[in-house]
Scaffold this motif. Sequence first.
Motif, short mmCIF file in Angstrom:
data_model
loop_
_atom_site.label_atom_id
_atom_site.label_comp_id
_atom_site.label_asym_id
_atom_site.label_seq_id
_atom_site.Cartn_x
_atom_site.Cartn_y
_atom_site.Cartn_z
N ALA A 202 -3.45 14.94 -4.26
CA ALA A 202 -3.61 16.34 -4.79
C ALA A 202 -3.64 15.33 -6.02
O ALA A 202 -4.80 14.75 -7.39
CB ALA A 202 -4.00 17.44 -4.80
N LEU A 203 -2.57 15.33 -6.51
CA LEU A 203 -1.94 14.72 -8.41
C LEU A 203 -2.46 13.40 -8.57
O LEU A 203 -3.09 13.07 -9.56
CB LEU A 203 -0.80 15.57 -8.42
N ALA A 204 -2.17 12.85 -7.93
CA ALA A 204 -2.35 11.25 -7.75
C ALA A 204 -3.59 10.40 -7.68
O ALA A 204 -4.26 10.63 -8.47
CB ALA A 204 -1.90 10.81 -6.55
N VAL A 205 -4.48 11.65 -7.30
CA VAL A 205 -6.37 11.34 -6.75
C VAL A 205 -6.96 12.10 -7.94
O VAL A 205 -7.82 12.02 -9.15
CB VAL A 205 -7.12 11.80 -5.56
N HIS A 206 -6.77 12.92 -8.03
CA HIS A 206 -7.90 14.52 -8.75
C HIS A 206 -7.16 14.89 -9.99
O HIS A 206 -7.40 14.67 -10.41
CB HIS A 206 -8.57 15.27 -7.69
N GLY A 207 -5.58 15.06 -9.98
CA GLY A 207 -5.12 15.17 -10.59
C GLY A 207 -4.87 14.00 -12.27
O GLY A 207 -5.28 13.88 -13.50
N SER A 208 -4.77 12.62 -11.66
CA SER A 208 -4.52 11.34 -12.21
C SER A 208 -6.56 11.47 -13.63
O SER A 208 -6.24 10.65 -14.15
CB SER A 208 -4.57 10.28 -11.47
#
Length: 129
Positions: free
Chosen positions: A96-102
């Motif tokens: 979630a953080l790698a794709v959407h958070g970034s």
Amino acid sequence: MRLTTIMGWLVVVAGFWFGLGYLLNGDGAAAGFGIVDPTGYYVVKGVRDLAYALTALILLLMNQRRALGWVVLADAIIPIGDCLAVITHGGTVGYALAVHGSAAVLVLITAGLLLRETAPGRLRAAQAH
């Protein structure tokens, strides 16, 4: 009040109404939407993302960079919401953080740069030269 202003406000109210409806009563909103097959939501997400892209494209082509900055800032809620959705519905925090958070960070940086570039004080200074 002009009819177009009233209609503009109706668009805003409808967006909040339907968006909050899905967040507060997802099953009821989904039933009211009319899609029974869950794969139909891929179309909904695709249309949402295309509408956002077209909004940004129109503002870019019209050279409305300050308005674009505000729209991009407001629309940062999209990848933030997507990140939270992945975390709370079976996805991993890392993904979630790698794709959407970034994506959210990139969108927020873009908004900040656009708004800084077109800040009213900067515009007056640039016009004076």
